[in-house]
Design an enzyme around this catalytic site. Structure first.
Site, PDB file in Angstrom:
ATOM      1  N   MET A  52     -11.269  -6.006   6.250  1.00 30.90           N
ATOM      2  CA  MET A  52     -10.653  -5.464   6.887  1.00 30.90           C
ATOM      3  C   MET A  52     -10.484  -5.948   8.052  1.00 30.90           C
ATOM      4  O   MET A  52     -11.272  -6.208   8.550  1.00 30.90           O
ATOM      5  CB  MET A  52     -11.272  -3.662   6.858  1.00 30.90           C
ATOM      6  CG  MET A  52     -11.664  -2.730   6.033  1.00 30.90           C
ATOM      7  SD  MET A  52     -10.166  -2.097   4.764  1.00 30.90           S
ATOM      8  CE  MET A  52      -8.811  -1.537   5.424  1.00 30.90           C
ATOM      9  N   MET A  90      -9.240   7.808   0.309  1.00 31.36           N
ATOM     10  CA  MET A  90      -9.652   8.204   1.020  1.00 31.36           C
ATOM     11  C   MET A  90     -10.285  10.078   1.519  1.00 31.36           C
ATOM     12  O   MET A  90      -9.823  10.689   0.992  1.00 31.36           O
ATOM     13  CB  MET A  90      -8.955   9.129   3.019  1.00 31.36           C
ATOM     14  CG  MET A  90      -8.502   7.069   2.799  1.00 31.36           C
ATOM     15  SD  MET A  90      -7.246   7.173   4.873  1.00 31.36           S
ATOM     16  CE  MET A  90      -6.527   5.027   4.496  1.00 31.36           C
ATOM     17  N   ASP A 102      -4.591   3.310  -1.767  1.00 28.71           N
ATOM     18  CA  ASP A 102      -5.637   4.010  -0.650  1.00 28.71           C
ATOM     19  C   ASP A 102      -6.101   6.012  -0.992  1.00 28.71           C
ATOM     20  O   ASP A 102      -5.528   5.810  -0.716  1.00 28.71           O
ATOM     21  CB  ASP A 102      -5.500   3.958   0.572  1.00 28.71           C
ATOM     22  CG  ASP A 102      -4.664   2.315   1.026  1.00 28.71           C
ATOM     23  OD1 ASP A 102      -6.338   1.679   0.867  1.00 28.71           O
ATOM     24  OD2 ASP A 102      -3.774   1.869   1.488  1.00 28.71           O
ATOM     25  N   MET A 140     -12.245   4.185   0.068  1.00 24.86           N
ATOM     26  CA  MET A 140     -12.979   4.534   0.952  1.00 24.86           C
ATOM     27  C   MET A 140     -13.459   5.999   1.154  1.00 24.86           C
ATOM     28  O   MET A 140     -13.345   7.178   1.711  1.00 24.86           O
ATOM     29  CB  MET A 140     -11.325   5.018   1.948  1.00 24.86           C
ATOM     30  CG  MET A 140     -11.223   2.922   2.639  1.00 24.86           C
ATOM     31  SD  MET A 140      -9.679   3.004   2.818  1.00 24.86           S
ATOM     32  CE  MET A 140      -8.312   3.171   2.305  1.00 24.86           C
ATOM     33  N   HIS A 157      -0.986  -1.352  -3.808  1.00 19.41           N
ATOM     34  CA  HIS A 157      -2.693  -0.692  -2.881  1.00 19.41           C
ATOM     35  C   HIS A 157      -2.533   0.653  -2.909  1.00 19.41           C
ATOM     36  O   HIS A 157      -1.755   1.356  -2.766  1.00 19.41           O
ATOM     37  CB  HIS A 157      -2.639  -1.633  -1.740  1.00 19.41           C
ATOM     38  CG  HIS A 157      -4.106  -1.239  -1.265  1.00 19.41           C
ATOM     39  ND1 HIS A 157      -5.493  -2.001  -2.087  1.00 19.41           N
ATOM     40  CD2 HIS A 157      -4.673  -1.013  -0.511  1.00 19.41           C
ATOM     41  CE1 HIS A 157      -6.046  -1.935  -0.880  1.00 19.41           C
ATOM     42  NE2 HIS A 157      -5.912  -0.859   0.219  1.00 19.41           N
ATOM     43  N   HIS A 176      -8.796   0.952  -3.600  1.00 17.23           N
ATOM     44  CA  HIS A 176      -9.861   1.120  -2.719  1.00 17.23           C
ATOM     45  C   HIS A 176     -10.199   2.435  -2.528  1.00 17.23           C
ATOM     46  O   HIS A 176      -9.529   3.077  -1.566  1.00 17.23           O
ATOM     47  CB  HIS A 176      -8.242   0.583  -1.392  1.00 17.23           C
ATOM     48  CG  HIS A 176      -9.167  -0.074  -0.124  1.00 17.23           C
ATOM     49  ND1 HIS A 176      -8.817  -0.038   0.870  1.00 17.23           N
ATOM     50  CD2 HIS A 176     -10.125   0.109  -0.175  1.00 17.23           C
ATOM     51  CE1 HIS A 176      -9.803   0.160   2.227  1.00 17.23           C
ATOM     52  NE2 HIS A 176     -10.822   0.159   1.017  1.00 17.23           N
ATOM     53  N   ASP A 219      -6.081  -6.484   4.336  1.00 17.16           N
ATOM     54  CA  ASP A 219      -5.919  -5.344   4.334  1.00 17.16           C
ATOM     55  C   ASP A 219      -5.846  -4.499   5.509  1.00 17.16           C
ATOM     56  O   ASP A 219      -6.398  -3.849   6.231  1.00 17.16           O
ATOM     57  CB  ASP A 219      -6.462  -4.239   3.296  1.00 17.16           C
ATOM     58  CG  ASP A 219      -6.210  -2.581   3.418  1.00 17.16           C
ATOM     59  OD1 ASP A 219      -5.118  -2.204   4.359  1.00 17.16           O
ATOM     60  OD2 ASP A 219      -6.656  -1.984   3.037  1.00 17.16           O
ATOM     61  N   SER A 279       1.122  -1.129   0.592  1.00 17.61           N
ATOM     62  CA  SER A 279      -0.224   0.111   0.384  1.00 17.61           C
ATOM     63  C   SER A 279       1.087   1.246   0.112  1.00 17.61           C
ATOM     64  O   SER A 279       0.955   1.957   1.146  1.00 17.61           O
ATOM     65  CB  SER A 279      -1.174   0.216   1.364  1.00 17.61           C
ATOM     66  OG  SER A 279      -1.754   1.153   1.646  1.00 17.61           O
TER      67      SER A 279
HETATM   68  C1  DX5 Z   1      -6.085   1.719   6.057  1.00 21.61           C
HETATM   69  C2  DX5 Z   1      -5.756   1.543   4.180  1.00 21.61           C
HETATM   70  C3  DX5 Z   1      -4.656   0.298   4.044  1.00 21.61           C
HETATM   71  C4  DX5 Z   1      -3.808   1.048   4.744  1.00 21.61           C
HETATM   72  C5  DX5 Z   1      -2.352   0.037   5.587  1.00 21.61           C
HETATM   73  O1  DX5 Z   1      -7.748   1.834   5.952  1.00 21.61           O
HETATM   74  O2  DX5 Z   1      -7.017   0.346   3.928  1.00 21.61           O
HETATM   75  O3  DX5 Z   1      -4.156  -0.219   3.200  1.00 21.61           O
HETATM   76  O4  DX5 Z   1      -1.819   1.344   3.751  1.00 21.61           O
HETATM   77  O5  DX5 Z   1      -1.450  -0.080   6.415  1.00 21.61           O
HETATM   78  P1  DX5 Z   1      -0.855  -1.533   6.650  1.00 21.61           P
HETATM   79  O6  DX5 Z   1      -0.517  -1.993   6.487  1.00 21.61           O
HETATM   80  O7  DX5 Z   1       0.503   0.159   7.850  1.00 21.61           O
HETATM   81  O8  DX5 Z   1      -1.871  -1.627   8.078  1.00 21.61           O
HETATM   82 ZN    ZN Z   2      -6.384  -0.408   1.643  1.00 19.47          ZN
END
Ligand code: DX5
Ligand code: ZN
Length: 220
Positions: free
Chosen positions: A138, A36, A34, A67, A32, A65, A176, A7
């Site tokens: 998750m 947000m 992310d 969010m 990956h 991903h 994840d 990620s």
């Molecule tokens: C959290 C993200 C993850 C995050 C995971 O909301 O969706 O993808 O980057 O990070 P680690 O591997 O550090 O838990």
């Molecule tokens: Zn993620």
């Protein structure tokens, strides 16, 4: 066959190209990404222009991903920016909105993913199974990297694995949050096939050693 998806949330954004080169050379399968929005989760990360730059930089599989609230609003923009897979959250819209967004993702020629927050039961995913190429369980509350793995999510992984295997749907299963070599082994044993890891990979100087350790190879 386990896939490792670093990620980029934990990467150094000032050196993103080099960071990607290092995990690619280290044997990562996917990247990956992310997204947000500060509403669905209490944090803001990166979005469409950054994805577009990554797409022109690498041919790696981009696992996006989302969010974000009512993700259907942005599915076509993320597809256009170069996502290979677009994963939306089951909790982010009405069931009708989720069905429509999953169908749209596929109609754009992308793989569709459906993510479940820790509080969402495994069977809530079932009505969407036919429109979904990957379930994401998750294993932390979404929003931040570097949190502790929630081992009580493992039965959810196993139940979804039973469903996808039992019906021969070929649906992928991803986890994840809080993945390190020890929790990767637990998740893989429960049936996860795609392991997302942010801080564990980007926090290590030896990316190849860490990715190998996540696959169950010799510890880095
Ligand atoms: C959290 C993200 C993850 C995050 C995971 O909301 O969706 O993808 O980057 O990070 P680690 O591997 O550090 O838990
Ligand atoms: Zn993620």
């Amino acid at each position: 066959m386990i896939k490792i998806a670093p990620s980029i949330l934990s990467a150094d954004f000032a050196r993103l190209g080099e960071e990607i080169d290092s995990v690619r050379a280290g044997g990562a399968d996917w990247l990956h990404f992310d997204v947000m929005d500060g509403l669905f989760v209490p944090n803001i990360s990166v979005g469409i222009p950054v994805l577009k730059s990554l797409r022109s930089y690498t041919d790696m599989f981009l696992d996006v991903h989302l969010m974000i609230d009512r993700p259907g609003r942005y599915v076509s923009a993320f597809s256009k920016a170069g996502a290979d897979l677009i994963c939306i959250h089951l909790e982010a819209d009405t069931p009708e909105g989720i069905h429509a967004a999953l169908r749209e993702i596929r109609s754009l020629g992308r793989k569709s993913g459906l993510a479940l927050k820790p509080g969402t039961p495994w069977d809530a995913a079932l009505p969407f199974a036919e429109e979904t190429d990957m379930f994401l369980v998750m294993t932390v509350e979404p929003g931040f990297g570097g949190q502790k793995f929630m081992a009580d999510m493992l039965p959810k992984v196993s139940r979804l694995r039973d469903v996808t295997e039992g019906f021969g749907m070929g649906t992928l299963l991803e986890v994840d949050g809080g993945i390190n070599p020890a929790t990767a082994a637990l998740a893989a044993a429960a049936g996860a096939e795609v392991l997302v890891a942010g801080s564990d990979v980007f926090g290590a100087a030896d990316r190849a050693g860490r990715i190998l350790a996540l696959r169950g190879g010799k510890q880095a």
